[in-house]
Write an enzyme that holds these catalytic residues in place. Structure first.
Site, PDB file in Angstrom:
ATOM      1  N   HIS A 208      59.591  57.080  14.185  1.00 43.66           N
ATOM      2  CA  HIS A 208      60.871  56.533  14.647  1.00 43.66           C
ATOM      3  C   HIS A 208      60.959  55.011  14.526  1.00 43.66           C
ATOM      4  O   HIS A 208      61.995  54.431  14.803  1.00 43.66           O
ATOM      5  CB  HIS A 208      61.138  56.938  16.100  1.00 43.66           C
ATOM      6  CG  HIS A 208      60.265  56.218  17.082  1.00 43.66           C
ATOM      7  ND1 HIS A 208      58.955  56.574  17.310  1.00 43.66           N
ATOM      8  CD2 HIS A 208      60.502  55.142  17.868  1.00 43.66           C
ATOM      9  CE1 HIS A 208      58.436  55.760  18.202  1.00 43.66           C
ATOM     10  NE2 HIS A 208      59.346  54.874  18.568  1.00 43.66           N
TER      11      HIS A 208
HETATM   12  C1  UD1 Z   1      62.899  52.968  21.901  1.00 41.23           C
HETATM   13  C2  UD1 Z   1      61.979  51.754  22.033  1.00 41.23           C
HETATM   14  C3  UD1 Z   1      60.668  52.033  21.319  1.00 41.23           C
HETATM   15  C4  UD1 Z   1      60.043  53.322  21.790  1.00 41.23           C
HETATM   16  C5  UD1 Z   1      61.049  54.445  21.612  1.00 41.23           C
HETATM   17  C6  UD1 Z   1      60.496  55.763  22.082  1.00 41.23           C
HETATM   18  C7  UD1 Z   1      63.030  49.547  22.168  1.00 41.23           C
HETATM   19  C8  UD1 Z   1      63.280  48.297  21.440  1.00 41.23           C
HETATM   20  N1  UD1 Z   1      62.550  50.573  21.432  1.00 41.23           N
HETATM   21  O1  UD1 Z   1      63.245  53.074  20.533  1.00 41.23           O
HETATM   22  O2  UD1 Z   1      59.776  50.976  21.576  1.00 41.23           O
HETATM   23  O3  UD1 Z   1      58.870  53.590  21.055  1.00 41.23           O
HETATM   24  O4  UD1 Z   1      62.229  54.120  22.370  1.00 41.23           O
HETATM   25  O5  UD1 Z   1      61.353  56.800  21.799  1.00 41.23           O
HETATM   26  O6  UD1 Z   1      63.252  49.608  23.362  1.00 41.23           O
HETATM   27  N2  UD1 Z   1      69.432  58.238  20.998  1.00 41.23           N
HETATM   28  C9  UD1 Z   1      69.904  59.479  21.337  1.00 41.23           C
HETATM   29  N3  UD1 Z   1      69.553  59.982  22.551  1.00 41.23           N
HETATM   30  C10 UD1 Z   1      68.767  59.291  23.421  1.00 41.23           C
HETATM   31  C11 UD1 Z   1      68.302  58.026  23.056  1.00 41.23           C
HETATM   32  C12 UD1 Z   1      68.636  57.526  21.843  1.00 41.23           C
HETATM   33  O7  UD1 Z   1      70.609  60.125  20.582  1.00 41.23           O
HETATM   34  O8  UD1 Z   1      68.482  59.812  24.516  1.00 41.23           O
HETATM   35  C13 UD1 Z   1      69.772  57.677  19.689  1.00 41.23           C
HETATM   36  C14 UD1 Z   1      70.781  56.579  19.800  1.00 41.23           C
HETATM   37  O9  UD1 Z   1      71.918  56.923  19.105  1.00 41.23           O
HETATM   38  C15 UD1 Z   1      70.122  55.363  19.209  1.00 41.23           C
HETATM   39  C16 UD1 Z   1      68.827  55.845  18.641  1.00 41.23           C
HETATM   40  O10 UD1 Z   1      68.589  57.150  19.120  1.00 41.23           O
HETATM   41  O11 UD1 Z   1      70.902  54.796  18.208  1.00 41.23           O
HETATM   42  C17 UD1 Z   1      67.680  54.943  19.011  1.00 41.23           C
HETATM   43  O12 UD1 Z   1      67.570  54.774  20.429  1.00 41.23           O
HETATM   44  P1  UD1 Z   1      67.152  53.371  21.089  1.00 41.23           P
HETATM   45  O13 UD1 Z   1      67.050  53.546  22.551  1.00 41.23           O
HETATM   46  O14 UD1 Z   1      68.026  52.293  20.563  1.00 41.23           O
HETATM   47  O15 UD1 Z   1      65.728  53.013  20.511  1.00 41.23           O
HETATM   48  P2  UD1 Z   1      64.499  53.942  20.066  1.00 41.23           P
HETATM   49  O16 UD1 Z   1      64.468  53.973  18.581  1.00 41.23           O
HETATM   50  O17 UD1 Z   1      64.524  55.240  20.782  1.00 41.23           O
END
Ligand code: UD1
Length: 374
Positions: A208
């Protein structure tokens, strides 16, 4: 009067780190009132609620519901929502964990309100400032009062950055506390059979990191390599929402469809995921926490990155760092599948009792914290 401790969780890897702290602080309930604030950085059931259930975490007292956004948007929304919680509940100590945006956002708010702040998993450094998590780690450690370290490298890095010794505590790894606490349920878990897999005859993948999944060519290359691996043994890929979105956006679904033994499945809940990893022949990942979990479970782990902030997993554990380029990954897979398992040791203090050490230190010192700073 009881002192108040407020622990922050936001994203999936935070839940495992706070659950044992919640339990350990419970033993000091005569002195300490503990509450959890969930920023809502992760919000899908499989990314959040299921983890609360598996880890026996109580409902968060505060839920900020910030959701996704750009780094600036997400960090800013967390800060705006967290400030009134601190103003109202008046914690004596804020505890942040790990390296996600919730970690830096909440520590910045707390410190500026004059609330003493502790960072759990302090001092880890990848020395790669293109990683958002590295910026979060450096900035959080620069402003926190207490630093709880999981491994010696964390202590060394903090000292080098000028943090005084009396603010650094080498306590071990609360993520491993959760892993050990979950083992009885992991033993009962039947996910491997349910997925039609056989023990030690499949690989597990998680990816990811922006560096691996935000670039179409890089993601396509990784899916192709995984497709090739799946001709030798089934590959199960519990897929992070960020990665799934990018596979669709970059129109890479075809690569996956052509390789039936590369199975993309929904993100798994904690106990299921640990059970799947425990019985795997091999794990390929770019996660931080999974490098630690495979080290303790003794499962070979190929980390598809050029750096790690967790060098003890290389020194003691089963982890190898492999730059995510085609030939290097193929060679590393060959090496793992064809050579006898490496001798591994468990890193110091990864014994399931890190949160107890943290709770003891907090309970001992919380009455000495300078309340005038508030
Ligand atoms: C975040 C953390 C990363 C960690 C990871 C674990 C930061 C900078 N990054 O990254 O260090 O390793 O979490 O998973 O804080 N989304 C969903 N459902 C959710 C959450 C997210 O659909 O419950 C989607 C969102 O549309 C978003 C994408 O996933 O665009 C990424 O989520 P985000 O929270 O921005 O960062 P992660 O890549 O999950």
């Amino acid at each position: 009067m009881k002192r108040r401790v407020l622990s922050v969780v936001g994203a999936r890897p935070n839940f495992m780190k706070v659950a044992p702290i919640e339990r350990a602080l419970g033993r000091y309930s005569d002195r300490i009132e503990h509450a959890i604030c969930h920023t809502g950085q992760h919000y899908d059931y499989a990314m959040s609620q299921a983890f609360f259930e598996d880890l026996d975490l109580p409902e968060p007292r505060f839920y900020l519901g910030v959701g996704s956004g750009s780094h600036a948007e997400q960090t800013a929304r967390i800060m705006l929502a967290f400030e009134p919680v601190c103003a109202e509940w008046k914690p004596d100590l804020v505890v942040v964990v790990g390296d996600v945006n919730s970690t830096i956002a909440c520590s910045l708010v707390a410190v500026k309100l004059g609330i003493p702040t502790a960072h759990v998993e302090a001092g880890l450094r990848s020395f790669d400032r293109t990683m958002p998590e590295e910026i979060n780690r450096i900035a959080t450690d620069a402003i926190c009062d207490w630093h709880f370290c999981t491994e010696q490298s964390g202590v060394d890095n903090l000292r080098r950055e000028g943090v005084p010794d009396d603010r650094i505590f080498f306590v071990g790894n609360t993520m491993i506390d959760s892993l050990m606490a979950a083992m009885p349920r992991v033993e009962q878990c039947t996910i491997v059979g349910e997925l039609g897999l056989r023990r030690r005859q499949y690989a597990v993948v998680t990816l990811h990191r922006p560096s691996n999944v935000d670039d179409p060519e890089q993601l396509a290359m990784l899916l192709e390599v995984l497709g090739e691996l799946s001709h030798r043994l089934p590959v199960v890929f519990p897929i992070h929402p960020r990665t799934r979105q990018n596979i669709e956006r970059f129109q890479l679904a075809g690569v996956v469809e052509r390789t039936p033994h590369l199975r993309l499945i929904e993100p798994l809940r904690y106990v299921h995921f640990v059970a799947l990893v425990r019985d795997a022949a091999l794990v390929l990942t770019d996660s931080g926490g999974i490098q630690e979990e495979t080290t303790v479970l003794g499962v070979p782990c190929i980390t598809l990155r050029t750096t790690t902030e967790r060098p003890s997993t290389l020194e003691y554990g089963t982890n190898v760092l492999v730059p995510p380029v085609r030939e290097r990954i193929a060679a590393a897979i060959e090496e793992v599948l064809c050579s006898p398992p490496r001798n591994r040791r468990i890193p110091p203090l990864w014994d399931g009792r890190a949160a107890e050490r943290i709770a003891e230190i907090v309970a001992d010192r919380i009455f000495t914290l300078d309340r005038r700073r508030r």
